[in-house]
Design a protein around this motif. Structure first.
Motif, PDB file in Angstrom:
ATOM      1  N   GLY A 486       0.818  -1.197   0.000  1.00  0.00           N
ATOM      2  CA  GLY A 486       0.000   0.000   0.000  1.00  0.00           C
ATOM      3  C   GLY A 486       0.852   1.248   0.000  1.00  0.00           C
ATOM      4  O   GLY A 486       2.087   1.192   0.021  1.00  0.00           O
ATOM      5  N   TRP A 487       0.159   2.418   0.011  1.00  0.00           N
ATOM      6  CA  TRP A 487       0.904   3.665  -0.072  1.00  0.00           C
ATOM      7  C   TRP A 487       1.795   3.856   1.140  1.00  0.00           C
ATOM      8  O   TRP A 487       2.948   4.251   1.008  1.00  0.00           O
ATOM      9  CB  TRP A 487      -0.059   4.850  -0.182  1.00  0.00           C
ATOM     10  CG  TRP A 487       0.681   6.146  -0.316  1.00  0.00           C
ATOM     11  CD1 TRP A 487       1.135   6.719  -1.462  1.00  0.00           C
ATOM     12  CD2 TRP A 487       1.098   7.014   0.757  1.00  0.00           C
ATOM     13  NE1 TRP A 487       1.802   7.887  -1.174  1.00  0.00           N
ATOM     14  CE2 TRP A 487       1.793   8.099   0.173  1.00  0.00           C
ATOM     15  CE3 TRP A 487       0.951   6.976   2.140  1.00  0.00           C
ATOM     16  CZ2 TRP A 487       2.331   9.132   0.919  1.00  0.00           C
ATOM     17  CZ3 TRP A 487       1.491   8.009   2.897  1.00  0.00           C
ATOM     18  CH2 TRP A 487       2.161   9.072   2.285  1.00  0.00           C
ATOM     19  N   VAL A 488       1.272   3.591   2.342  1.00  0.00           N
ATOM     20  CA  VAL A 488       2.051   3.823   3.555  1.00  0.00           C
ATOM     21  C   VAL A 488       3.292   2.946   3.571  1.00  0.00           C
ATOM     22  O   VAL A 488       4.410   3.394   3.844  1.00  0.00           O
ATOM     23  CB  VAL A 488       1.192   3.573   4.813  1.00  0.00           C
ATOM     24  CG1 VAL A 488       2.045   3.678   6.069  1.00  0.00           C
ATOM     25  CG2 VAL A 488       0.023   4.545   4.870  1.00  0.00           C
ATOM     26  N   ARG A 489       3.113   1.660   3.258  1.00  0.00           N
ATOM     27  CA  ARG A 489       4.261   0.751   3.262  1.00  0.00           C
ATOM     28  C   ARG A 489       5.263   1.127   2.178  1.00  0.00           C
ATOM     29  O   ARG A 489       6.476   1.073   2.404  1.00  0.00           O
ATOM     30  CB  ARG A 489       3.779  -0.684   3.068  1.00  0.00           C
ATOM     31  CG  ARG A 489       4.886  -1.719   3.238  1.00  0.00           C
ATOM     32  CD  ARG A 489       4.361  -3.127   3.095  1.00  0.00           C
ATOM     33  NE  ARG A 489       5.424  -4.112   3.259  1.00  0.00           N
ATOM     34  CZ  ARG A 489       5.260  -5.419   3.101  1.00  0.00           C
ATOM     35  NH1 ARG A 489       4.058  -5.899   2.774  1.00  0.00           N
ATOM     36  NH2 ARG A 489       6.268  -6.241   3.257  1.00  0.00           N
ATOM     37  N   THR A 490       4.758   1.505   1.004  1.00  0.00           N
ATOM     38  CA  THR A 490       5.658   1.925  -0.076  1.00  0.00           C
ATOM     39  C   THR A 490       6.450   3.164   0.330  1.00  0.00           C
ATOM     40  O   THR A 490       7.651   3.265   0.067  1.00  0.00           O
ATOM     41  CB  THR A 490       4.863   2.213  -1.354  1.00  0.00           C
ATOM     42  OG1 THR A 490       4.146   1.038  -1.731  1.00  0.00           O
ATOM     43  CG2 THR A 490       5.785   2.638  -2.489  1.00  0.00           C
ATOM     44  N   TYR A 491       5.763   4.097   0.981  1.00  0.00           N
ATOM     45  CA  TYR A 491       6.441   5.332   1.383  1.00  0.00           C
ATOM     46  C   TYR A 491       7.517   5.037   2.427  1.00  0.00           C
ATOM     47  O   TYR A 491       8.618   5.605   2.368  1.00  0.00           O
ATOM     48  CB  TYR A 491       5.416   6.321   1.940  1.00  0.00           C
ATOM     49  CG  TYR A 491       5.951   7.720   2.074  1.00  0.00           C
ATOM     50  CD1 TYR A 491       5.997   8.572   0.966  1.00  0.00           C
ATOM     51  CD2 TYR A 491       6.416   8.200   3.289  1.00  0.00           C
ATOM     52  CE1 TYR A 491       6.490   9.859   1.078  1.00  0.00           C
ATOM     53  CE2 TYR A 491       6.908   9.484   3.409  1.00  0.00           C
ATOM     54  CZ  TYR A 491       6.938  10.310   2.299  1.00  0.00           C
ATOM     55  OH  TYR A 491       7.443  11.577   2.417  1.00  0.00           O
ATOM     56  N   LEU A 492       7.194   4.151   3.382  1.00  0.00           N
ATOM     57  CA  LEU A 492       8.143   3.850   4.445  1.00  0.00           C
ATOM     58  C   LEU A 492       9.295   2.984   3.960  1.00  0.00           C
ATOM     59  O   LEU A 492      10.440   3.153   4.399  1.00  0.00           O
ATOM     60  CB  LEU A 492       7.419   3.154   5.608  1.00  0.00           C
ATOM     61  CG  LEU A 492       6.370   3.988   6.353  1.00  0.00           C
ATOM     62  CD1 LEU A 492       5.689   3.137   7.415  1.00  0.00           C
ATOM     63  CD2 LEU A 492       7.004   5.218   6.994  1.00  0.00           C
ATOM     64  N   ARG A 493       9.021   2.024   3.067  1.00  0.00           N
ATOM     65  CA  ARG A 493      10.039   1.055   2.659  1.00  0.00           C
ATOM     66  C   ARG A 493      10.810   1.476   1.414  1.00  0.00           C
ATOM     67  O   ARG A 493      11.936   1.008   1.208  1.00  0.00           O
ATOM     68  CB  ARG A 493       9.389  -0.315   2.419  1.00  0.00           C
ATOM     69  CG  ARG A 493       8.692  -0.906   3.642  1.00  0.00           C
ATOM     70  CD  ARG A 493       9.692  -1.251   4.723  1.00  0.00           C
ATOM     71  NE  ARG A 493      10.655  -2.238   4.286  1.00  0.00           N
ATOM     72  CZ  ARG A 493      10.440  -3.559   4.335  1.00  0.00           C
ATOM     73  NH1 ARG A 493       9.297  -4.031   4.831  1.00  0.00           N
ATOM     74  NH2 ARG A 493      11.357  -4.405   3.922  1.00  0.00           N
ATOM     75  N   ILE A 494      10.220   2.312   0.560  1.00  0.00           N
ATOM     76  CA  ILE A 494      10.866   2.695  -0.703  1.00  0.00           C
ATOM     77  C   ILE A 494      11.317   4.153  -0.661  1.00  0.00           C
ATOM     78  O   ILE A 494      12.496   4.469  -0.805  1.00  0.00           O
ATOM     79  CB  ILE A 494       9.913   2.471  -1.902  1.00  0.00           C
ATOM     80  CG1 ILE A 494       9.484   1.007  -1.976  1.00  0.00           C
ATOM     81  CG2 ILE A 494      10.593   2.919  -3.193  1.00  0.00           C
ATOM     82  CD1 ILE A 494      10.625   0.036  -2.232  1.00  0.00           C
ATOM     83  N   TRP A 495      10.349   5.063  -0.454  1.00  0.00           N
ATOM     84  CA  TRP A 495      10.670   6.475  -0.587  1.00  0.00           C
ATOM     85  C   TRP A 495      11.556   6.988   0.540  1.00  0.00           C
ATOM     86  O   TRP A 495      12.553   7.684   0.275  1.00  0.00           O
ATOM     87  CB  TRP A 495       9.387   7.306  -0.657  1.00  0.00           C
ATOM     88  CG  TRP A 495       8.676   7.209  -1.967  1.00  0.00           C
ATOM     89  CD1 TRP A 495       7.405   6.750  -2.198  1.00  0.00           C
ATOM     90  CD2 TRP A 495       9.186   7.572  -3.247  1.00  0.00           C
ATOM     91  NE1 TRP A 495       7.098   6.809  -3.532  1.00  0.00           N
ATOM     92  CE2 TRP A 495       8.182   7.315  -4.204  1.00  0.00           C
ATOM     93  CE3 TRP A 495      10.406   8.086  -3.694  1.00  0.00           C
ATOM     94  CZ2 TRP A 495       8.347   7.555  -5.565  1.00  0.00           C
ATOM     95  CZ3 TRP A 495      10.589   8.323  -5.050  1.00  0.00           C
ATOM     96  CH2 TRP A 495       9.561   8.060  -5.962  1.00  0.00           C
ATOM     97  N   LEU A 496      11.214   6.686   1.778  1.00  0.00           N
ATOM     98  CA  LEU A 496      11.999   7.236   2.888  1.00  0.00           C
ATOM     99  C   LEU A 496      13.471   6.832   2.834  1.00  0.00           C
ATOM    100  O   LEU A 496      14.346   7.672   3.040  1.00  0.00           O
ATOM    101  CB  LEU A 496      11.376   6.837   4.229  1.00  0.00           C
ATOM    102  CG  LEU A 496      10.141   7.638   4.666  1.00  0.00           C
ATOM    103  CD1 LEU A 496       9.710   7.218   6.063  1.00  0.00           C
ATOM    104  CD2 LEU A 496      10.415   9.128   4.627  1.00  0.00           C
ATOM    105  N   PRO A 497      13.809   5.547   2.561  1.00  0.00           N
ATOM    106  CA  PRO A 497      15.245   5.226   2.440  1.00  0.00           C
ATOM    107  C   PRO A 497      15.931   5.982   1.311  1.00  0.00           C
ATOM    108  O   PRO A 497      17.094   6.380   1.447  1.00  0.00           O
ATOM    109  CB  PRO A 497      15.242   3.715   2.178  1.00  0.00           C
ATOM    110  CG  PRO A 497      13.974   3.227   2.787  1.00  0.00           C
ATOM    111  CD  PRO A 497      12.977   4.326   2.543  1.00  0.00           C
ATOM    112  N   LEU A 498      15.215   6.204   0.184  1.00  0.00           N
ATOM    113  CA  LEU A 498      15.826   6.889  -0.947  1.00  0.00           C
ATOM    114  C   LEU A 498      16.060   8.372  -0.668  1.00  0.00           C
ATOM    115  O   LEU A 498      17.048   8.952  -1.134  1.00  0.00           O
ATOM    116  CB  LEU A 498      14.949   6.731  -2.198  1.00  0.00           C
ATOM    117  CG  LEU A 498      14.921   5.331  -2.821  1.00  0.00           C
ATOM    118  CD1 LEU A 498      13.896   5.280  -3.949  1.00  0.00           C
ATOM    119  CD2 LEU A 498      16.293   4.941  -3.349  1.00  0.00           C
ATOM    120  N   ILE A 499      15.141   8.999   0.061  1.00  0.00           N
ATOM    121  CA  ILE A 499      15.274  10.439   0.315  1.00  0.00           C
ATOM    122  C   ILE A 499      15.822  10.725   1.702  1.00  0.00           C
ATOM    123  O   ILE A 499      15.877  11.897   2.097  1.00  0.00           O
ATOM    124  CB  ILE A 499      13.918  11.155   0.125  1.00  0.00           C
ATOM    125  CG1 ILE A 499      12.916  10.682   1.183  1.00  0.00           C
ATOM    126  CG2 ILE A 499      13.379  10.948  -1.268  1.00  0.00           C
ATOM    127  CD1 ILE A 499      11.605  11.461   1.150  1.00  0.00           C
TER     128      ILE A 499
END
Length: 606
Positions: A486-499
């Motif tokens: 979902g969006w929350v998991r994607t944001y926490l697992r993908i976006w946050l590490p990248l940024i």
């Protein structure tokens, strides 16, 4: 041929279309941020036509505008503002781009340590830098002028900090250069080596590759950094107030300060009329940056990201020494000068007895207002550093990665907030707090200051994360969505590490902004919520220079706080950032094992 009666079919009434969930989210953000940002701006605009004093019944007239623009000095101050900004930007921007490219894209020694040195430079309060270089270049007591006098056959004092050249020099030594290096280096580091390798294979040199490939791809980051600087053209204050006022050189912000501080009674109406003019900048700046960052694709970091560094060859040592010299001028020179001055009986005077003393340190460390200011500053800065990156990373994601309606309006609100000079923004917030029933109880408390310092970095925070999102391809997020996240998991697992490196940078920047905030909170703070920056400013401006040594000591505590924060943030950020050296080392080891060249590592052509 007979035909039956013609039957008209009524069109079915379309079902009521409810706004999408995203519209509600954007609407809430617009209401919350709009209330904080636009209400003070509207109050400034309205009260520019109000000739009554604060607390008295309103009286509407154009007298404020007539009075403000009746003085020719106002237009001279406006010209001086653009002159100073244009000169130090023309010097600092190309220098910062060259340094950022060198630190991020080449194999220069100690690149991360040198980058961190620019962080330290940015975190030194402007007032400390101004004091340090004044002690060095003052025509009467300047250390460098004293040194020149000792030379044989001359008694000249060639340096004068109280000049246009001196003001520009202090800006360059404060954060005009280091701030741009801080913001640009992470963007250059996220550059995909494959794009530069393609240019090198075609026969392009390092210089041509940088001009034709690297710099165009870095356009979003450079445009955003330039716009962030340009939109704050009227925010500069301390340097011109200290160095320009003695020679009658005013810029727009110091002229506004003169209306508020040195007129009796204070001309708040005229000051708000002048401040209202700065809002016109947004009509040009915001559409320009939107056009420049949306007209083409700038993705430089994706699932096929390829790290690597360029070998400088014989230029490696001279380039390294040149950057070290810049770092010394930005950091060591002003800090050491302020430290030395803090131990002098009277700073700059070597003919008094005794020359050296600890009295100034004893006065500061035993002052109850100093201890209270230290505690308040720590609470404000630490809370801001934690909360602001999380909030504004979500705002930036909504602006860049969603098709929700209202995104443009949301971003325009953020840009509008940055056009108002700090002292007038503080005045607007004062009117807002006193005129809003549910906000009046927190006026003068630490909660009011916390609200202000958390939101004052909204534009910088959002634009930096926005630049990071523009560089990162959407393929990794799409892969996570396909796998069922979902969006929350994607944001926490993908976006946050990248940024995360950008978020660490934002947290550090907002810590610095909160620790050094003066104009935006000085009208909202009480004696119980005074900060170190306000205390230092009062020592400088309310004592005719008699507390210069104590003000320098207070500013040194701000430096110590911010440098400590930077060390912690830098350690965390390096562990999470993209590593170019690791890939190069792995390929070097592979070459040693196999005896065959491995492509994709450092480019070894000088």
């Amino acid at each position: 041929m007979l035909s039956g009666p013609r039957i008209r079919l009524r069109k079915a009434t379309p079902p009521l279309s409810l706004p999408r969930k995203g519209t509600f989210v954007v609407g809430i953000l617009i209401l919350v941020l709009g209330f904080y940002i636009l209400v003070p701006v509207v109050l400034i605009l309205i009260n520019s036509f109000n000739v009554a004093s604060i607390g008295e019944p309103s009286q509407w007239s154009l007298d404020n505008w007539r009075f403000a623009f009746a003085e020719p000095a106002v237009f001279v101050a406006l010209r001086n503002t653009f002159l100073i900004f244009g000169l130090y930007t023309a010097i600092s921007f190309p220098v910062a781009v060259a340094i950022a490219w060198t630190l991020a894209r080449t194999n220069i020694a100690w690149s991360h340590a040198l980058e961190f040195a620019f962080w330290i430079s940015f975190m030194i309060p402007t007032i400390s830098v101004t004091i340090g270089w004044t002690l060095l270049l003052d025509p009467g007591i300047g250390f460098l002028n004293k040194l020149v006098e000792l030379l044989p056959l001359t008694d000249a004092r060639p340096f004068n900090i109280y000049s246009v050249e001196g003001i520009i020099w202090v800006h360059l030594m404060a954060n005009a250069t280091s701030g741009k290096v801080m913001l640009l280096t992470p963007a250059f580091r996220n550059m995909n080596l494959a794009m530069e390798e393609a240019a090198r294979v075609s026969g392009a040199s390092n210089l041509r590759t940088a001009i034709r490939v690297t710099l165009p791809l870095m356009t979003p980051a450079m445009v955003i950094v330039f716009m962030l600087q340009f939109v704050r053209i009227f925010q500069s204050f301390e340097t011109e107030q200290i160095l320009g006022t003695p020679i009658g050189f005013f810029i727009y912000s110091t002229k506004i300060y003169e209306f508020v501080r040195f007129f009796n009674p204070p001309e708040y109406g005229a000051a708000t009329a002048l401040a209202s003019v700065t809002l016109l900048l947004i009509a040009v700046i915001y559409p320009t940056q939107r056009w420049l960052t949306s007209r083409r694709q700038y993705t430089t970091l994706s699932g096929q990201f390829k790290p690597g560094l360029i070998d400088l060859g014989r230029l490696k040592v001279p380039v390294f020494l040149a950057i070290v010299a810049v770092v010394l001028l930005l950091t060591v020179v002003p800090i050491v000068t302020v430290v030395v001055g803090s131990f002098m009986n009277r700073v700059g005077w070597f003919n008094v007895t005794p020359v050296w003393t600890l009295e100034h340190w004893q006065v500061v460390l035993t002052d109850r207002f100093f201890l209270k200011a230290l505690r308040t500053t720590l609470v404000l800065s630490a809370t801001t550093a934690i909360v602001s990156p999380l909030i504004f990373s979500v705002v930036a994601y909504i602006i860049v990665r969603t098709p929700w309606r209202g995104r443009g309006l949301l971003e325009s609100i953020l840009w509008t907030s940055s056009a108002v000079p700090g002292i007038l923004a503080g005045l607007g917030l004062l009117w807002m707090f006193l005129g809003t029933p549910f906000l009046a109880p927190i006026y003068g408390t630490i909660f009011a200051l916390l609200l202000v310092v958390t939101l004052q970095g909204q534009l910088t925070s959002t634009q930096l994360v926005k630049a990071a999102f523009l560089q990162i391809g959407s393929d990794m997020e799409e892969a996570a969505r396909v796998s069922g996240a979902g969006w929350v998991r994607t944001y926490l697992r993908i976006w946050l590490p990248l940024i995360m490196p950008t978020l660490v940078l934002i947290g550090t920047l907002n810590f610095v902004f909160a620790a050094g905030a003066t104009a935006s909170i000085i009208l909202l703070a009480s004696r119980d919520t005074i900060t170190l920056a306000i205390l230092a400013l009062e020592m400088m401006t309310h004592s005719d220079g008699k507390l210069l040594e104590e003000a320098g000591i207070v500013s040194l505590f701000i430096v110590a706080m911010t440098v400590t924060m930077a060390v912690v943030a830098r350690t965390v950020g390096l562990r999470m950032s993209v590593s170019h050296n690791m890939r190069a080392q792995q390929e070097g080891a592979a070459e040693e094992r196999t005896g065959l060249p491995v492509t994709g590592g450092a480019l070894n052509r000088p």
